[in-house]
Design a protein around this motif. Structure first.
Motif, PDB file in Angstrom:
ATOM      1  N   HIS A 116      -2.498   9.012  -3.312  1.00  0.00           N
ATOM      2  CA  HIS A 116      -2.858  10.211  -2.550  1.00  0.00           C
ATOM      3  C   HIS A 116      -2.126  11.443  -3.044  1.00  0.00           C
ATOM      4  O   HIS A 116      -2.619  12.557  -2.860  1.00  0.00           O
ATOM      5  CB  HIS A 116      -2.600   9.983  -1.058  1.00  0.00           C
ATOM      6  N   LYS A 117      -1.022  11.261  -3.678  1.00  0.00           N
ATOM      7  CA  LYS A 117      -0.284  12.400  -4.232  1.00  0.00           C
ATOM      8  C   LYS A 117      -0.918  12.880  -5.529  1.00  0.00           C
ATOM      9  O   LYS A 117      -1.061  14.086  -5.758  1.00  0.00           O
ATOM     10  CB  LYS A 117       1.175  12.007  -4.473  1.00  0.00           C
TER      11      LYS A 117
ATOM     12  N   ASP B 269      -2.598  11.661 -13.816  1.00  0.00           N
ATOM     13  CA  ASP B 269      -1.323  11.089 -14.235  1.00  0.00           C
ATOM     14  C   ASP B 269      -0.240  11.564 -13.258  1.00  0.00           C
ATOM     15  O   ASP B 269      -0.217  12.751 -12.930  1.00  0.00           O
ATOM     16  CB  ASP B 269      -0.991  11.603 -15.646  1.00  0.00           C
ATOM     17  N   PRO B 270       0.660  10.717 -12.742  1.00  0.00           N
ATOM     18  CA  PRO B 270       0.851   9.294 -13.039  1.00  0.00           C
ATOM     19  C   PRO B 270       0.342   8.355 -11.938  1.00  0.00           C
ATOM     20  O   PRO B 270       1.084   7.501 -11.432  1.00  0.00           O
ATOM     21  CB  PRO B 270       2.372   9.204 -13.128  1.00  0.00           C
ATOM     22  N   ASP B 271      -0.905   8.498 -11.537  1.00  0.00           N
ATOM     23  CA  ASP B 271      -1.511   7.607 -10.555  1.00  0.00           C
ATOM     24  C   ASP B 271      -1.563   6.190 -11.131  1.00  0.00           C
ATOM     25  O   ASP B 271      -2.138   5.976 -12.199  1.00  0.00           O
ATOM     26  CB  ASP B 271      -2.923   8.099 -10.231  1.00  0.00           C
ATOM     27  N   HIS B 272      -0.954   5.230 -10.429  1.00  0.00           N
ATOM     28  CA  HIS B 272      -0.959   3.838 -10.907  1.00  0.00           C
ATOM     29  C   HIS B 272      -2.375   3.295 -11.014  1.00  0.00           C
ATOM     30  O   HIS B 272      -2.629   2.365 -11.782  1.00  0.00           O
ATOM     31  CB  HIS B 272      -0.162   2.936  -9.949  1.00  0.00           C
ATOM     32  N   THR B 273      -3.289   3.842 -10.214  1.00  0.00           N
ATOM     33  CA  THR B 273      -4.644   3.293 -10.140  1.00  0.00           C
ATOM     34  C   THR B 273      -5.675   4.173 -10.848  1.00  0.00           C
ATOM     35  O   THR B 273      -6.876   4.036 -10.607  1.00  0.00           O
ATOM     36  CB  THR B 273      -5.066   3.099  -8.671  1.00  0.00           C
ATOM     37  N   LYS B 274      -5.246   5.064 -11.722  1.00  0.00           N
ATOM     38  CA  LYS B 274      -6.188   5.972 -12.378  1.00  0.00           C
ATOM     39  C   LYS B 274      -7.241   5.187 -13.153  1.00  0.00           C
ATOM     40  O   LYS B 274      -6.951   4.155 -13.778  1.00  0.00           O
ATOM     41  CB  LYS B 274      -5.452   6.943 -13.292  1.00  0.00           C
ATOM     42  N   THR B 275      -8.459   5.681 -13.121  1.00  0.00           N
ATOM     43  CA  THR B 275      -9.590   4.949 -13.691  1.00  0.00           C
ATOM     44  C   THR B 275      -9.745   5.160 -15.189  1.00  0.00           C
ATOM     45  O   THR B 275     -10.522   4.452 -15.835  1.00  0.00           O
ATOM     46  CB  THR B 275     -10.895   5.382 -12.997  1.00  0.00           C
TER      47      THR B 275
ATOM     48  N   TRP C  29       0.825  -1.209   0.000  1.00  0.00           N
ATOM     49  CA  TRP C  29       0.000   0.000   0.000  1.00  0.00           C
ATOM     50  C   TRP C  29       0.863   1.266   0.000  1.00  0.00           C
ATOM     51  O   TRP C  29       0.434   2.308  -0.508  1.00  0.00           O
ATOM     52  CB  TRP C  29      -0.901   0.023   1.238  1.00  0.00           C
ATOM     53  N   ILE C  30       2.041   1.192   0.581  1.00  0.00           N
ATOM     54  CA  ILE C  30       2.840   2.407   0.789  1.00  0.00           C
ATOM     55  C   ILE C  30       3.264   3.057  -0.532  1.00  0.00           C
ATOM     56  O   ILE C  30       2.997   4.245  -0.758  1.00  0.00           O
ATOM     57  CB  ILE C  30       4.055   2.104   1.688  1.00  0.00           C
ATOM     58  N   PRO C  31       3.911   2.323  -1.463  1.00  0.00           N
ATOM     59  CA  PRO C  31       4.328   2.984  -2.719  1.00  0.00           C
ATOM     60  C   PRO C  31       3.190   3.236  -3.694  1.00  0.00           C
ATOM     61  O   PRO C  31       3.271   4.175  -4.505  1.00  0.00           O
ATOM     62  CB  PRO C  31       5.349   1.997  -3.301  1.00  0.00           C
ATOM     63  N   THR C  32       2.137   2.427  -3.649  1.00  0.00           N
ATOM     64  CA  THR C  32       1.077   2.548  -4.658  1.00  0.00           C
ATOM     65  C   THR C  32      -0.083   3.418  -4.206  1.00  0.00           C
ATOM     66  O   THR C  32      -0.719   4.089  -5.026  1.00  0.00           O
ATOM     67  CB  THR C  32       0.520   1.154  -5.025  1.00  0.00           C
ATOM     68  N   HIS C  33      -0.356   3.415  -2.935  1.00  0.00           N
ATOM     69  CA  HIS C  33      -1.518   4.149  -2.428  1.00  0.00           C
ATOM     70  C   HIS C  33      -1.097   5.390  -1.644  1.00  0.00           C
ATOM     71  O   HIS C  33      -1.377   6.519  -2.045  1.00  0.00           O
ATOM     72  CB  HIS C  33      -2.362   3.236  -1.538  1.00  0.00           C
TER      73      HIS C  33
END
Length: 289
Positions: free
Chosen positions: A91-92, A97-103, A82-86
Protein backbone atom coordinates in the motif's frame (compact mmCIF):
# COMPACT_ATOMS: atom_id res chain seq x y z
CA UNK A 1 -19.44 -6.40 19.23
CA UNK A 2 -18.93 -6.24 15.44
CA UNK A 3 -17.67 -2.90 14.18
CA UNK A 4 -19.68 -3.23 10.95
CA UNK A 5 -22.95 -5.13 10.66
CA UNK A 6 -21.94 -6.27 7.15
CA UNK A 7 -19.37 -8.62 8.73
CA UNK A 8 -22.22 -10.90 9.74
CA UNK A 9 -21.76 -12.13 6.17
CA UNK A 10 -18.06 -12.72 6.87
CA UNK A 11 -18.94 -14.82 9.93
CA UNK A 12 -21.48 -16.84 7.92
CA UNK A 13 -18.87 -17.54 5.22
CA UNK A 14 -16.22 -18.52 7.79
CA UNK A 15 -18.74 -20.68 9.63
CA UNK A 16 -19.69 -22.42 6.38
CA UNK A 17 -16.01 -23.05 5.62
CA UNK A 18 -15.52 -24.67 9.02
CA UNK A 19 -18.73 -26.70 8.76
CA UNK A 20 -17.86 -28.02 5.28
CA UNK A 21 -14.46 -29.17 6.49
CA UNK A 22 -16.09 -31.17 9.29
CA UNK A 23 -18.78 -32.60 7.01
CA UNK A 24 -16.28 -33.72 4.38
CA UNK A 25 -13.78 -35.05 6.89
CA UNK A 26 -16.43 -37.19 8.59
CA UNK A 27 -18.05 -38.30 5.32
CA UNK A 28 -17.46 -41.70 3.77
CA UNK A 29 -17.10 -40.57 0.17
CA UNK A 30 -15.89 -37.56 -1.75
CA UNK A 31 -18.56 -35.18 -3.05
CA UNK A 32 -17.06 -33.09 -5.85
CA UNK A 33 -19.87 -30.52 -5.86
CA UNK A 34 -19.43 -29.95 -2.13
CA UNK A 35 -15.68 -29.80 -2.59
CA UNK A 36 -16.06 -27.15 -5.28
CA UNK A 37 -18.05 -24.97 -2.88
CA UNK A 38 -15.40 -25.60 -0.22
CA UNK A 39 -12.61 -24.45 -2.54
CA UNK A 40 -14.56 -21.29 -3.34
CA UNK A 41 -14.94 -20.67 0.40
CA UNK A 42 -11.21 -21.25 0.79
CA UNK A 43 -10.62 -18.43 -1.68
CA UNK A 44 -13.02 -16.22 0.26
CA UNK A 45 -10.93 -16.91 3.39
CA UNK A 46 -7.98 -15.15 1.72
CA UNK A 47 -10.18 -12.13 1.03
CA UNK A 48 -11.36 -12.21 4.65
CA UNK A 49 -7.74 -12.31 5.85
CA UNK A 50 -7.03 -9.24 3.73
CA UNK A 51 -10.12 -7.36 4.94
CA UNK A 52 -9.58 -8.23 8.60
CA UNK A 53 -5.99 -6.98 8.50
CA UNK A 54 -7.13 -3.63 7.15
CA UNK A 55 -10.27 -3.15 9.23
CA UNK A 56 -10.51 -5.27 12.36
CA UNK A 57 -13.87 -6.98 12.62
CA UNK A 58 -14.46 -6.67 16.35
CA UNK A 59 -14.38 -3.93 18.94
CA UNK A 60 -12.88 -6.53 21.28
CA UNK A 61 -9.12 -7.14 21.08
CA UNK A 62 -9.59 -10.72 22.32
CA UNK A 63 -12.18 -11.51 19.63
CA UNK A 64 -9.94 -10.04 16.95
CA UNK A 65 -7.11 -12.27 18.14
CA UNK A 66 -9.35 -15.37 18.07
CA UNK A 67 -10.49 -14.40 14.58
CA UNK A 68 -6.83 -14.11 13.51
CA UNK A 69 -6.30 -17.70 14.66
CA UNK A 70 -9.49 -18.94 13.00
CA UNK A 71 -8.60 -17.36 9.65
CA UNK A 72 -4.99 -18.60 9.87
CA UNK A 73 -6.11 -22.24 10.04
CA UNK A 74 -7.95 -22.06 6.73
CA UNK A 75 -5.70 -19.51 5.02
CA UNK A 76 -2.63 -21.70 5.53
CA UNK A 77 -0.23 -18.98 6.65
CA UNK A 78 -0.05 -16.81 9.79
CA UNK A 79 -2.04 -13.76 8.79
CA UNK A 80 0.26 -11.33 10.56
CA UNK A 81 2.34 -11.78 7.38
CA UNK A 82 -0.02 -9.33 5.65
CA UNK A 83 1.23 -6.46 7.82
CA UNK A 84 4.85 -6.09 6.57
CA UNK A 85 4.20 -7.21 2.99
CA UNK A 86 0.81 -5.75 2.19
CA UNK A 87 -0.28 -3.09 4.67
CA UNK A 88 3.15 -1.53 5.17
CA UNK A 89 4.74 -2.27 1.78
CA UNK A 90 2.28 -2.85 -1.06
CA UNK A 91 0.00 0.00 0.00
CA UNK A 92 2.94 2.32 0.43
CA UNK A 93 4.58 1.61 -2.92
CA UNK A 94 1.57 0.34 -4.94
CA UNK A 95 3.37 -1.77 -7.54
CA UNK A 96 6.36 0.61 -7.63
CA UNK A 97 9.85 -0.28 -6.52
CA UNK A 98 10.37 -1.60 -3.81
CA UNK A 99 6.96 -3.30 -3.66
CA UNK A 100 7.60 -6.97 -2.78
CA UNK A 101 4.62 -7.94 -4.93
CA UNK A 102 5.29 -5.79 -8.01
CA UNK A 103 4.07 -7.44 -11.19
CA UNK A 104 6.94 -6.28 -13.45
CA UNK A 105 9.94 -7.60 -11.47
CA UNK A 106 11.38 -9.63 -14.36
CA UNK A 107 9.09 -8.85 -17.28
CA UNK A 108 6.59 -6.42 -18.73
CA UNK A 109 4.51 -9.10 -20.43
CA UNK A 110 0.99 -10.10 -19.41
CA UNK A 111 0.31 -13.65 -20.53
CA UNK A 112 -0.47 -17.12 -19.21
CA UNK A 113 3.17 -17.80 -18.32
CA UNK A 114 3.62 -14.61 -16.29
CA UNK A 115 0.29 -15.25 -14.56
CA UNK A 116 1.30 -18.82 -13.67
CA UNK A 117 4.78 -17.95 -12.35
CA UNK A 118 3.83 -14.77 -10.49
CA UNK A 119 2.47 -16.38 -7.25
CA UNK A 120 5.73 -18.27 -6.62
CA UNK A 121 7.88 -15.22 -7.41
CA UNK A 122 5.75 -12.89 -5.28
CA UNK A 123 5.62 -15.30 -2.35
CA UNK A 124 9.39 -15.79 -2.44
CA UNK A 125 10.15 -12.08 -2.26
CA UNK A 126 7.76 -11.56 0.64
CA UNK A 127 9.38 -14.07 2.99
CA UNK A 128 12.37 -11.97 4.08
CA UNK A 129 10.13 -9.05 5.05
CA UNK A 130 7.88 -11.34 7.08
CA UNK A 131 10.82 -12.92 8.91
CA UNK A 132 12.35 -9.50 9.62
CA UNK A 133 9.03 -8.15 10.93
CA UNK A 134 8.54 -11.20 13.16
CA UNK A 135 12.01 -10.71 14.65
CA UNK A 136 11.46 -6.98 15.17
CA UNK A 137 8.26 -7.62 17.11
CA UNK A 138 10.30 -9.31 19.85
CA UNK A 139 12.09 -6.08 20.67
CA UNK A 140 9.39 -3.57 19.69
CA UNK A 141 6.16 -5.06 20.98
CA UNK A 142 6.32 -8.27 23.00
CA UNK A 143 2.51 -8.59 23.12
CA UNK A 144 2.21 -8.55 19.33
CA UNK A 145 5.13 -10.96 19.08
CA UNK A 146 3.30 -13.54 21.19
CA UNK A 147 0.10 -12.95 19.24
CA UNK A 148 2.00 -13.61 15.98
CA UNK A 149 3.75 -16.62 17.50
CA UNK A 150 0.39 -18.08 18.51
CA UNK A 151 -0.69 -18.00 14.86
CA UNK A 152 2.41 -19.99 13.90
CA UNK A 153 1.85 -22.50 16.71
CA UNK A 154 -1.85 -23.16 16.05
CA UNK A 155 -1.21 -23.55 12.32
CA UNK A 156 1.57 -26.09 12.92
CA UNK A 157 -0.58 -28.07 15.35
CA UNK A 158 -3.54 -27.89 12.95
CA UNK A 159 -1.62 -29.24 9.97
CA UNK A 160 0.41 -31.84 11.87
CA UNK A 161 -2.68 -33.00 13.77
CA UNK A 162 -4.65 -33.41 10.54
CA UNK A 163 -1.80 -35.37 8.92
CA UNK A 164 -1.56 -37.69 11.93
CA UNK A 165 -5.32 -38.29 11.96
CA UNK A 166 -5.54 -39.09 8.24
CA UNK A 167 -2.89 -37.87 5.85
CA UNK A 168 -5.07 -38.45 2.77
CA UNK A 169 -7.93 -36.38 4.11
CA UNK A 170 -5.47 -33.79 5.38
CA UNK A 171 -4.03 -33.42 1.88
CA UNK A 172 -7.44 -33.03 0.22
CA UNK A 173 -9.36 -31.05 2.85
CA UNK A 174 -6.63 -29.04 4.59
CA UNK A 175 -3.45 -28.62 2.54
CA UNK A 176 -4.87 -28.25 -0.98
CA UNK A 177 -7.55 -25.71 0.08
CA UNK A 178 -4.90 -23.72 1.94
CA UNK A 179 -2.72 -23.59 -1.16
CA UNK A 180 -5.72 -22.56 -3.27
CA UNK A 181 -6.36 -19.74 -0.81
CA UNK A 182 -2.73 -18.57 -0.74
CA UNK A 183 -2.20 -18.80 -4.50
CA UNK A 184 -5.47 -17.22 -5.57
CA UNK A 185 -5.01 -14.07 -3.51
CA UNK A 186 -1.61 -13.52 -5.19
CA UNK A 187 -3.24 -14.02 -8.59
CA UNK A 188 -5.82 -11.38 -7.62
CA UNK A 189 -3.01 -8.92 -6.97
CA UNK A 190 -1.44 -9.68 -10.33
CA UNK A 191 -4.71 -9.20 -12.21
CA UNK A 192 -5.45 -5.95 -10.40
CA UNK A 193 -2.08 -4.33 -11.13
CA UNK A 194 -0.47 -5.83 -14.21
CA UNK A 195 -0.19 -3.36 -17.09
CA UNK A 196 -1.72 -0.53 -15.04
CA UNK A 197 0.14 2.74 -14.41
CA UNK A 198 1.66 2.57 -10.94
CA UNK A 199 2.63 6.24 -11.03
CA UNK A 200 -0.87 7.55 -11.74
CA UNK A 201 -3.23 8.57 -8.93
CA UNK A 202 -6.25 6.90 -10.57
CA UNK A 203 -4.92 4.33 -13.04
CA UNK A 204 -2.72 2.26 -10.75
CA UNK A 205 -5.22 -0.59 -10.43
CA UNK A 206 -7.64 -2.66 -12.47
CA UNK A 207 -11.18 -2.98 -11.14
CA UNK A 208 -13.48 -5.93 -11.72
CA UNK A 209 -16.92 -4.45 -11.33
CA UNK A 210 -19.25 -7.43 -11.93
CA UNK A 211 -21.87 -7.72 -9.16
CA UNK A 212 -21.68 -11.52 -8.85
CA UNK A 213 -17.92 -11.57 -8.34
CA UNK A 214 -18.09 -8.75 -5.82
CA UNK A 215 -20.87 -10.45 -3.90
CA UNK A 216 -18.88 -13.68 -3.73
CA UNK A 217 -15.59 -11.97 -2.84
CA UNK A 218 -16.66 -9.15 -0.52
CA UNK A 219 -16.24 -6.34 -3.08
CA UNK A 220 -12.61 -7.30 -3.67
CA UNK A 221 -12.95 -6.22 -7.30
CA UNK A 222 -12.99 -2.51 -6.40
CA UNK A 223 -9.26 -2.02 -6.07
CA UNK A 224 -8.69 1.63 -6.88
CA UNK A 225 -10.79 2.84 -3.95
CA UNK A 226 -9.09 0.31 -1.70
CA UNK A 227 -5.71 1.88 -2.47
CA UNK A 228 -7.10 5.38 -2.16
CA UNK A 229 -8.59 4.61 1.27
CA UNK A 230 -7.19 1.36 2.73
CA UNK A 231 -9.15 1.87 5.95
CA UNK A 232 -12.48 1.88 4.12
CA UNK A 233 -14.58 -1.15 5.10
CA UNK A 234 -15.24 -3.57 2.24
CA UNK A 235 -18.99 -2.99 2.47
CA UNK A 236 -18.49 0.69 1.60
CA UNK A 237 -16.32 0.28 -1.49
CA UNK A 238 -19.14 -0.17 -4.03
CA UNK A 239 -20.54 3.28 -3.36
CA UNK A 240 -17.08 4.84 -3.24
CA UNK A 241 -16.10 3.25 -6.57
CA UNK A 242 -19.24 4.71 -8.12
CA UNK A 243 -18.19 8.14 -6.91
CA UNK A 244 -14.68 8.06 -8.41
CA UNK A 245 -14.91 5.69 -11.40
CA UNK A 246 -15.12 8.56 -13.93
CA UNK A 247 -11.47 9.36 -13.07
CA UNK A 248 -10.27 5.88 -14.10
CA UNK A 249 -9.35 4.88 -17.65
CA UNK A 250 -12.33 2.83 -18.96
CA UNK A 251 -10.12 -0.15 -19.87
CA UNK A 252 -9.27 -0.52 -16.16
CA UNK A 253 -12.94 -0.91 -15.18
CA UNK A 254 -13.65 -4.46 -16.29
CA UNK A 255 -17.24 -5.66 -16.09
CA UNK A 256 -16.50 -9.38 -16.55
CA UNK A 257 -13.49 -11.01 -14.88
CA UNK A 258 -13.97 -14.38 -16.66
CA UNK A 259 -14.07 -12.73 -20.09
CA UNK A 260 -11.00 -10.62 -19.25
CA UNK A 261 -9.09 -13.78 -18.35
CA UNK A 262 -10.23 -15.69 -21.44
CA UNK A 263 -9.36 -12.92 -23.86
CA UNK A 264 -6.07 -12.00 -22.13
CA UNK A 265 -4.65 -15.43 -21.35
CA UNK A 266 -6.30 -17.71 -23.93
CA UNK A 267 -7.23 -15.68 -27.01
CA UNK A 268 -4.63 -12.89 -26.98
CA UNK A 269 -1.79 -15.01 -28.45
CA UNK A 270 -3.98 -15.50 -31.52
CA UNK A 271 -5.98 -12.25 -31.61
CA UNK A 272 -3.83 -9.12 -31.55
CA UNK A 273 -6.71 -6.91 -30.48
CA UNK A 274 -7.01 -8.75 -27.17
CA UNK A 275 -3.39 -8.17 -26.14
CA UNK A 276 -2.86 -5.66 -23.37
CA UNK A 277 -0.12 -3.04 -23.39
CA UNK A 278 1.56 -1.94 -20.20
CA UNK A 279 0.73 1.62 -19.17
CA UNK A 280 4.10 1.91 -17.44
CA UNK A 281 5.74 1.11 -20.80
CA UNK A 282 3.60 3.77 -22.47
CA UNK A 283 4.63 6.25 -19.79
CA UNK A 284 8.34 5.48 -20.14
CA UNK A 285 8.17 5.72 -23.93
CA UNK A 286 6.39 9.06 -23.68
CA UNK A 287 9.11 10.38 -21.35
CA UNK A 288 11.81 9.43 -23.88
CA UNK A 289 10.08 11.09 -26.83
Amino acid sequence: MLRFRADLKTLVWMGATTALLLVQWRGDGHNWALYGVYLYLSISVAVTAHNHNHVRMWKSKALNHLTDLWITLFYGFPIFGWIPTHNANHHKHNNRDPDHTKTWRFWEANNLFTLAIYPAVSAYYQQRAIARYFGELWSRNRGRFYAALSQVVVLVFWVVGALLLDWRKALVYVLIPQQVSLTTVLIFNYLQHVHANEEDDWNHSRNFTGPVLNFLLFNNGFHTVHHQTPGLHWSQTTAEHGRIQHNIRPSLNVSSAPWYMVRTFVLAPFVRGYRTRGMRVEREEAMKS
